[in-house]
Design a protein around this motif. Sequence first.
Motif, short mmCIF file in Angstrom:
data_model
loop_
_atom_site.label_atom_id
_atom_site.label_comp_id
_atom_site.label_asym_id
_atom_site.label_seq_id
_atom_site.Cartn_x
_atom_site.Cartn_y
_atom_site.Cartn_z
N ALA A 105 -1.33 -5.48 -0.66
CA ALA A 105 -0.21 -4.58 -0.95
C ALA A 105 0.96 -4.86 -0.02
O ALA A 105 2.12 -4.86 -0.44
N LEU A 106 0.68 -5.11 1.25
CA LEU A 106 1.74 -5.37 2.23
C LEU A 106 2.38 -6.74 2.02
O LEU A 106 3.59 -6.89 2.17
N LEU A 107 1.57 -7.73 1.65
CA LEU A 107 2.11 -9.05 1.39
C LEU A 107 3.04 -9.03 0.18
O LEU A 107 4.09 -9.69 0.18
N ILE A 108 2.67 -8.28 -0.85
CA ILE A 108 3.53 -8.14 -2.02
C ILE A 108 4.83 -7.44 -1.63
O ILE A 108 5.92 -7.84 -2.05
N ALA A 109 4.72 -6.39 -0.82
CA ALA A 109 5.90 -5.63 -0.39
C ALA A 109 6.87 -6.49 0.41
O ALA A 109 8.09 -6.25 0.39
N ALA A 110 6.35 -7.47 1.12
CA ALA A 110 7.21 -8.34 1.91
C ALA A 110 8.12 -9.20 1.04
O ALA A 110 9.18 -9.66 1.48
N GLU A 111 7.73 -9.37 -0.25
CA GLU A 111 8.51 -10.18 -1.18
C GLU A 111 9.14 -9.37 -2.30
O GLU A 111 10.10 -9.83 -2.94
N ASP A 112 8.61 -8.18 -2.57
CA ASP A 112 9.01 -7.40 -3.74
C ASP A 112 9.62 -6.06 -3.29
O ASP A 112 8.91 -5.19 -2.80
N PRO A 113 10.92 -5.87 -3.48
CA PRO A 113 11.56 -4.63 -3.04
C PRO A 113 11.05 -3.38 -3.76
O PRO A 113 11.07 -2.29 -3.18
N VAL A 114 10.59 -3.53 -5.00
CA VAL A 114 10.04 -2.38 -5.73
C VAL A 114 8.75 -1.92 -5.08
O VAL A 114 8.52 -0.72 -4.88
N GLN A 115 7.88 -2.86 -4.74
CA GLN A 115 6.64 -2.53 -4.06
C GLN A 115 6.90 -1.92 -2.69
O GLN A 115 6.24 -0.96 -2.28
N LYS A 116 7.89 -2.46 -1.98
CA LYS A 116 8.22 -1.92 -0.66
C LYS A 116 8.70 -0.48 -0.79
O LYS A 116 8.30 0.39 0.00
N GLU A 117 9.56 -0.21 -1.78
CA GLU A 117 10.05 1.15 -1.98
C GLU A 117 8.90 2.10 -2.31
O GLU A 117 8.85 3.23 -1.81
N TYR A 118 7.97 1.64 -3.14
CA TYR A 118 6.82 2.46 -3.52
C TYR A 118 5.99 2.82 -2.28
O TYR A 118 5.62 3.99 -2.09
N LEU A 119 5.69 1.83 -1.45
CA LEU A 119 4.87 2.10 -0.27
C LEU A 119 5.59 3.05 0.69
O LEU A 119 4.96 3.94 1.28
N GLU A 120 6.89 2.88 0.82
CA GLU A 120 7.64 3.74 1.73
C GLU A 120 7.73 5.17 1.23
O GLU A 120 7.91 6.10 2.01
N GLN A 121 7.61 5.37 -0.08
CA GLN A 121 7.70 6.71 -0.66
C GLN A 121 6.35 7.39 -0.83
O GLN A 121 6.29 8.53 -1.31
N LEU A 122 5.26 6.73 -0.46
CA LEU A 122 3.95 7.37 -0.55
C LEU A 122 3.94 8.66 0.27
O LEU A 122 4.45 8.71 1.39
N ASP A 123 3.33 9.70 -0.29
CA ASP A 123 3.19 10.94 0.47
C ASP A 123 2.13 10.81 1.54
O ASP A 123 2.17 11.50 2.56
N LEU A 124 1.17 9.91 1.32
CA LEU A 124 0.15 9.62 2.32
C LEU A 124 -0.34 8.20 2.13
O LEU A 124 -0.82 7.84 1.06
N GLY A 125 -0.19 7.38 3.17
CA GLY A 125 -0.71 6.03 3.14
C GLY A 125 -1.94 5.95 4.02
O GLY A 125 -1.90 6.30 5.20
N VAL A 126 -3.06 5.51 3.44
CA VAL A 126 -4.33 5.43 4.17
C VAL A 126 -4.68 3.96 4.36
O VAL A 126 -4.85 3.22 3.39
N VAL A 127 -4.78 3.53 5.60
CA VAL A 127 -5.13 2.13 5.87
C VAL A 127 -6.54 1.85 5.37
O VAL A 127 -7.48 2.56 5.71
N GLY A 128 -6.67 0.80 4.56
CA GLY A 128 -7.97 0.50 3.95
C GLY A 128 -8.67 -0.71 4.52
O GLY A 128 -9.83 -0.96 4.18
N GLU A 129 -7.99 -1.49 5.35
CA GLU A 129 -8.60 -2.70 5.90
C GLU A 129 -8.30 -2.81 7.39
O GLU A 129 -7.17 -2.52 7.83
#
Length: 227
Positions: free
Chosen positions: A43-67
């Motif tokens: 998810a983070l690697l995609i966000a580094a290249e994709d502004p839509v994915q980055k915006e989505y991650l930044e707007q999460l109400d709660l981000g839970v680290v999974g790895e």
Amino acid sequence: MNEIVEVLGIHIDHMNVASEMERISEFLSTDSLNTVGIITMKALLIAAEDPVQKEYLEQLDLGVVGELEVLEAAGVTSGQIYEETEEAEFLARFFWNLISNNHSFFLLGESEEEVEILETYVKETYPDILVRGRASDTPGQQLSAEWLVNEINGSGADVIISGLQSSAQAAFLLENRKMINGKIWLSLGEDTNIQNEAGIKHSWFGTLLKKNNFKRVAAKFRNEEIV
């Protein structure tokens, strides 16, 4: 405990499972959809290249680290949160708490096979779970965002469990979130713990390449920040 860590330019919630479950309880008491995402290397690697994915991650109400690699990229290599991430404790607490309080679920996946595997897993692991509906991308059919919103809302489910790919899910939620009647949207984000337990296997070589690539990009990002 509620702090923020940064990985690849993305700010991520850094809290223990008890604090995360307090947030979940708050979400369930609201009338709007709250987004919860399992933050993975991919998810983070995609966000580094994709502004839509980055915006989505930044707007999460709660981000839970999974790895663990995500925590390690932020400089966290030990402690309570590290141990809880290693044991995938959030997902276990999440399902048990919601099921014990009679909340219902809707399952989403990339294919019918994936949804069937996910449904079999959650029903075997949590026998009392109430699955009100499910949906997947069906070959040969033109499935619209409106159709999916109607399927979710028509089920009356409180919680949407999504195994959709990152880019497609990000675009869908950013545009349609306000029209969905559920209380929580949980993105599994290719969480390896639940996928392995559910029988969705990944080759060891593919996993190794993913980890090495993530560590390389994280190191490059840190070096660029220093400069």
